[in-house]
Structure formats: structure tokens, C-alpha cells
Design a protein around this motif. Structure first.
Motif, mmCIF file in Angstrom:
data_model
loop_
_atom_site.group_PDB
_atom_site.id
_atom_site.type_symbol
_atom_site.label_atom_id
_atom_site.label_comp_id
_atom_site.label_asym_id
_atom_site.label_seq_id
_atom_site.Cartn_x
_atom_site.Cartn_y
_atom_site.Cartn_z
ATOM 1 N N ALA A 37 0.834 -1.206 0.000
ATOM 2 C CA ALA A 37 0.000 0.000 0.000
ATOM 3 C C ALA A 37 0.869 1.255 0.000
ATOM 4 O O ALA A 37 1.891 1.321 0.689
ATOM 5 C CB ALA A 37 -0.928 0.009 1.219
ATOM 6 N N VAL A 38 0.446 2.230 -0.771
ATOM 7 C CA VAL A 38 1.128 3.523 -0.823
ATOM 8 C C VAL A 38 0.072 4.630 -0.846
ATOM 9 O O VAL A 38 -1.111 4.380 -1.111
ATOM 10 C CB VAL A 38 2.036 3.653 -2.071
ATOM 11 C CG1 VAL A 38 3.170 2.643 -2.020
ATOM 12 C CG2 VAL A 38 1.224 3.494 -3.354
ATOM 13 N N PHE A 39 0.509 5.823 -0.572
ATOM 14 C CA PHE A 39 -0.385 6.967 -0.629
ATOM 15 C C PHE A 39 -0.678 7.338 -2.072
ATOM 16 O O PHE A 39 0.208 7.330 -2.930
ATOM 17 C CB PHE A 39 0.235 8.178 0.081
ATOM 18 C CG PHE A 39 0.061 8.166 1.566
ATOM 19 C CD1 PHE A 39 -1.016 8.817 2.162
ATOM 20 C CD2 PHE A 39 0.967 7.504 2.380
ATOM 21 C CE1 PHE A 39 -1.185 8.802 3.531
ATOM 22 C CE2 PHE A 39 0.816 7.488 3.754
ATOM 23 C CZ PHE A 39 -0.264 8.133 4.334
ATOM 24 N N GLY A 40 -1.921 7.683 -2.316
ATOM 25 C CA GLY A 40 -2.308 8.317 -3.563
ATOM 26 C C GLY A 40 -2.553 9.792 -3.286
ATOM 27 O O GLY A 40 -3.110 10.156 -2.238
ATOM 28 N N TYR A 41 -2.141 10.653 -4.197
ATOM 29 C CA TYR A 41 -2.223 12.091 -3.970
ATOM 30 C C TYR A 41 -3.135 12.740 -5.006
ATOM 31 O O TYR A 41 -2.992 12.512 -6.207
ATOM 32 C CB TYR A 41 -0.829 12.723 -4.029
ATOM 33 C CG TYR A 41 0.091 12.204 -2.955
ATOM 34 C CD1 TYR A 41 0.022 12.690 -1.653
ATOM 35 C CD2 TYR A 41 1.002 11.183 -3.234
ATOM 36 C CE1 TYR A 41 0.859 12.210 -0.656
ATOM 37 C CE2 TYR A 41 1.839 10.688 -2.242
ATOM 38 C CZ TYR A 41 1.750 11.202 -0.962
ATOM 39 O OH TYR A 41 2.574 10.709 0.033
ATOM 40 N N GLY A 57 -4.724 22.650 -2.457
ATOM 41 C CA GLY A 57 -3.897 21.741 -1.678
ATOM 42 C C GLY A 57 -3.821 20.384 -2.318
ATOM 43 O O GLY A 57 -4.217 20.187 -3.473
ATOM 44 N N THR A 58 -3.319 19.428 -1.543
ATOM 45 C CA THR A 58 -3.176 18.056 -2.010
ATOM 46 C C THR A 58 -3.684 17.118 -0.929
ATOM 47 O O THR A 58 -3.269 17.215 0.233
ATOM 48 C CB THR A 58 -1.714 17.718 -2.329
ATOM 49 O OG1 THR A 58 -1.245 18.596 -3.352
ATOM 50 C CG2 THR A 58 -1.587 16.278 -2.806
ATOM 51 N N ARG A 59 -4.591 16.253 -1.313
ATOM 52 C CA ARG A 59 -5.111 15.232 -0.396
ATOM 53 C C ARG A 59 -4.330 13.950 -0.592
ATOM 54 O O ARG A 59 -4.230 13.430 -1.698
ATOM 55 C CB ARG A 59 -6.600 14.998 -0.675
ATOM 56 C CG ARG A 59 -7.232 13.904 0.186
ATOM 57 C CD ARG A 59 -8.745 13.866 -0.008
ATOM 58 N NE ARG A 59 -9.117 13.538 -1.378
ATOM 59 C CZ ARG A 59 -9.449 12.312 -1.797
ATOM 60 N NH1 ARG A 59 -9.438 11.298 -0.943
ATOM 61 N NH2 ARG A 59 -9.800 12.103 -3.043
ATOM 62 N N GLY A 60 -3.743 13.441 0.489
ATOM 63 C CA GLY A 60 -3.038 12.162 0.449
ATOM 64 C C GLY A 60 -3.835 11.109 1.189
ATOM 65 O O GLY A 60 -4.293 11.347 2.309
ATOM 66 N N LEU A 61 -4.013 9.939 0.592
ATOM 67 C CA LEU A 61 -4.837 8.891 1.195
ATOM 68 C C LEU A 61 -4.201 7.534 0.954
ATOM 69 O O LEU A 61 -3.746 7.239 -0.158
ATOM 70 C CB LEU A 61 -6.239 8.910 0.589
ATOM 71 C CG LEU A 61 -7.264 7.943 1.182
ATOM 72 C CD1 LEU A 61 -7.610 8.345 2.618
ATOM 73 C CD2 LEU A 61 -8.522 7.917 0.326
ATOM 74 N N MET A 62 -4.156 6.712 2.008
ATOM 75 C CA MET A 62 -3.656 5.340 1.886
ATOM 76 C C MET A 62 -4.589 4.401 2.635
ATOM 77 O O MET A 62 -5.036 4.703 3.744
ATOM 78 C CB MET A 62 -2.240 5.218 2.459
ATOM 79 C CG MET A 62 -1.672 3.803 2.362
ATOM 80 S SD MET A 62 0.076 3.667 2.848
ATOM 81 C CE MET A 62 -0.055 3.864 4.635
ATOM 82 N N LYS A 63 -4.873 3.252 2.030
ATOM 83 C CA LYS A 63 -5.637 2.181 2.666
ATOM 84 C C LYS A 63 -4.792 0.916 2.572
ATOM 85 O O LYS A 63 -4.516 0.432 1.473
ATOM 86 C CB LYS A 63 -6.987 1.995 1.975
ATOM 87 C CG LYS A 63 -7.897 3.220 2.110
ATOM 88 C CD LYS A 63 -9.250 3.005 1.441
ATOM 89 C CE LYS A 63 -10.142 4.219 1.615
ATOM 90 N NZ LYS A 63 -11.476 4.049 0.979
ATOM 91 N N GLY A 71 -5.303 9.612 6.129
ATOM 92 C CA GLY A 71 -5.241 10.765 5.249
ATOM 93 C C GLY A 71 -4.248 11.776 5.783
ATOM 94 O O GLY A 71 -4.188 12.022 6.996
ATOM 95 N N VAL A 72 -3.462 12.342 4.878
ATOM 96 C CA VAL A 72 -2.521 13.407 5.230
ATOM 97 C C VAL A 72 -2.693 14.503 4.186
ATOM 98 O O VAL A 72 -2.338 14.316 3.017
ATOM 99 C CB VAL A 72 -1.061 12.913 5.257
ATOM 100 C CG1 VAL A 72 -0.152 14.028 5.791
ATOM 101 C CG2 VAL A 72 -0.910 11.656 6.097
ATOM 102 N N ASN A 73 -3.240 15.623 4.616
ATOM 103 C CA ASN A 73 -3.550 16.722 3.696
ATOM 104 C C ASN A 73 -2.695 17.948 3.991
ATOM 105 O O ASN A 73 -2.429 18.257 5.156
ATOM 106 C CB ASN A 73 -5.021 17.133 3.833
ATOM 107 C CG ASN A 73 -5.979 16.002 3.521
ATOM 108 O OD1 ASN A 73 -5.651 15.094 2.757
ATOM 109 N ND2 ASN A 73 -7.155 16.053 4.107
ATOM 110 N N VAL A 74 -2.298 18.640 2.932
ATOM 111 C CA VAL A 74 -1.647 19.943 3.061
ATOM 112 C C VAL A 74 -2.381 20.918 2.150
ATOM 113 O O VAL A 74 -2.684 20.586 0.996
ATOM 114 C CB VAL A 74 -0.155 19.886 2.683
ATOM 115 C CG1 VAL A 74 0.450 21.285 2.680
ATOM 116 C CG2 VAL A 74 0.618 19.000 3.653
ATOM 117 N N SER A 75 -2.685 22.092 2.666
ATOM 118 C CA SER A 75 -3.364 23.090 1.845
ATOM 119 C C SER A 75 -2.839 24.477 2.165
ATOM 120 O O SER A 75 -2.333 24.742 3.262
ATOM 121 C CB SER A 75 -4.881 23.048 2.085
ATOM 122 O OG SER A 75 -5.180 23.366 3.430
ATOM 123 N N THR A 76 -2.941 25.350 1.180
ATOM 124 C CA THR A 76 -2.636 26.771 1.351
ATOM 125 C C THR A 76 -3.734 27.536 0.619
ATOM 126 O O THR A 76 -3.875 27.421 -0.605
ATOM 127 C CB THR A 76 -1.264 27.132 0.764
ATOM 128 O OG1 THR A 76 -0.258 26.328 1.401
ATOM 129 C CG2 THR A 76 -0.947 28.607 1.007
#
Length: 284
Positions: A37-41, A57-63, A71-76
Motif C-alpha cells: 500500500a502507498v499513498f495516492g495524492y 492543496g493536495t489530499r493524500g490517502l492510503m488504505k 489521510g494526510v492533507n496539506v493546503s494553502t
């Protein structure tokens, strides 16, 4: 997005770098346990209510097999806050213009003995400039050692940056904030929470240094806790308790969480805002 100043760019770069390191650490745990499994962005863009581009921003999600959903999200983002909502945001009552950058993470685990977790840090600019955030451990089946180690890591981060980092105050603040008032129970095992940490002028660097320390503390301790619990045998009753606990977690995030409200009120990406919701839950 126009109007992003040097300090906002510095904070954004740090949050993005922290995101990359956290995701790499979580992917490593999956690989250690036979999962690929890896994160999809997924990038997203925001349009400000004024009609101009308002960041994104970018939404990161891994299952995976260890992280059932993380989920790991970064936004500006930036632009103009609308109406009554502007008056609820620190420093925006008279002038609704704002910028905000931050990282937000929520992990729901496959094993009920491995604690779920939340971590968020952010930098906002209105007529005031400040940092906020924190981290809290959310175990369906609590272990005193995990709670103690998590709190100790955050205490060390606070103590190393005192008086900006104030562990007694921030820990108590977390107990008050991460509480489900309609249920009368805490959301989890606590951690720290802070907001409106002044970052105007010379206050920026101390506040930024402390916020970085919070991120480093989280990255150091949480993967360690996951590794110690991920192989613990669990029963159907353990899983049922986890799913019921997740229902309470979802209630808090939908009804009381400030970050959810801020994202919805400022036109954020719905999938990124609601990534904190668990993949499965029950209500009892």
C-alpha cells in the motif's frame, strides 16, 4: 495564489516536507508487514467567493493492512472570509482577508489495539498572525504505556520551547477541546491543543520553531506506538468496540471540530475535509 508572503511560504514548505516524511514512515510500516500500500495524492484547487483563485492543496490517502485508512492533507488557501463567519476568526472581524496553510492528518487502524491518531498544525494570517494545532491519541482499546509515551513526547517538545510551548496549559486545552459534550465523554487519550499562538513580527520564529517541534515529536513517537501494537491478536468483540468508538469519533468531527467547519466555510475540498471520517463505524 496571490498574496502569499515569505512567512506563509516558509510554513507551507515545512508542512509539505513533514507530510512527505510522515507518509514515507507509514508506507514503511506497511511494507514491513507484507503490504504494498502507498499513498495516492489528489491535488485540488479552490475558488474564492470573490471569484478569483483562492489556493488549494493536495489530499493524500492510503488504505493498507495496518492503516485501514489514513489521510494526510496539506493546503494553502486565501481570499476573503464571508459574513458572520469572518467575525468568528481571530483578527478578521474588521478586515475579512486571510491566508491559511497547514497540515492535517487522521489515521484509523486495522487492529483495534493500535490507536487511531489526529495531528494538525497551521499558520493563519488575518490582521493577526498565529499558529495553532496539536495532536491527540485516540485508542479504542487504551494502553497506559502508549498514552504516557505519547504525552511524554509532546511534553518534551513543549518544554524545549518554553515559554511558547506550555505543556500544562496545552494538555488541559486538549482535554477541553477533544471532548464530546453531547456524550459527556472524551474523544480519546488526549495530547495537546493550542490556538492563536502569536506570530506577528519577532514572535514568528519562536512560534514556528515550536510548531515544527510538535510535528517532529509526532513523527518520532506515533510510528513507534503503531509497531508495538499492530500484531496484537484481537477478537470480534475488540473490533466491535473499535467500530462503536469510531462512531463517537465521527460525531465529534461532524458536530464540534473547528477544522471541519473552517474547511466547509472557506470552500475547501469536501473529500479532504471529510477524510477524517473512519472507513467503517457503528452506532450503539
Amino acid at each position: 495564489m496571490d498574496g502569499v508572503d515569505e512567512e506563509t511560504r516558509a510554513a507551507r514548505a515545512w508542512f509539505e516536507g513533514l507530510r512527505d516524511r510522515i507518509c514515507a514512515a507509514f508506507e514503511a510500516i506497511e511494507r514491513e508487514n507484507g503490504s504494498d500500500a502507498v499513498f495516492g495524492y489528489t491535488p485540488w484547487q479552490r475558488i474564492d467567493p470573490s471569484g478569483v483563485p483562492g489556493g488549494g492543496g493536495t489530499r493524500g490517502l492510503m488504505k493498507g493492512s495496518v492503516f485501514e485508512k489514513v489521510g494526510v492533507n496539506v493546503s494553502t488557501v486565501g481570499g476573503t472570509l464571508e459574513g458572520d463567519f469572518a467575525r468568528t476568526i481571530h483578527g478578521a472581524g474588521e478586515d475579512p482577508r486571510f491566508t491559511a496553510t497547514g497540515i492535517s492528518l487522521v489515521a484509523h487502524m486495522a487492529n483495534p489495539h493500535a490507536p487511531a491518531v489526529h495531528m494538525n498544525t497551521r499558520f493563519l494570517s488575518t490582521t493577526k498572525r498565529w499558529f495553532g494545532g496539536g495532536a491527540d491519541l485516540n485508542p479504542p482499546l487504551p494502553y497506559a504505556a502508549d498514552t504516557a509515551d505519547f504525552h511524554a513526547a509532546l511534553r518534551r517538545a513543549c518544554d524545549a520551547h518554553a515559554p511558547v510551548g506550555d505543556y500544562p496549559r496545552f494538555s488541559e486545552w486538549a482535554e477541553e477541546y477533544f471532548f464530546i459534550p453531547h456524550r459527556g465523554v472524551p474523544r480519546g487519550a488526549g495530547g495537546i491543543f493550542y490556538d492563536h499562538l502569536p506570530a506577528d513580527g519577532d514572535a514568528f520564529q519562536p512560534a514556528f520553531a515550536f510548531t515544527r517541534a510538535v510535528g517532529e515529536a509526532f513523527l518520532a513517537i506515533y510510528p513507534e506506538i503503531v509497531r508495538r501494537r499492530l500484531a496484537t491478536p484481537f477478537t470480534p468483540e475488540d473490533e466491535r468496540r473499535m467500530l462503536a468508538w469510531r462512531g463517537r469519533y465521527a460525531e465529534f468531527n461532524l458536530v464540534h471540530d473547528r477544522g471541519t467547519l473552517f474547511g466547509l466555510k472557506t470552500g475547501g475540498n469536501i473529500d479532504a475535509i471529510l477524510m477524517s471520517l473512519p472507513p467503517r463505524a457503528i452506532w450503539e
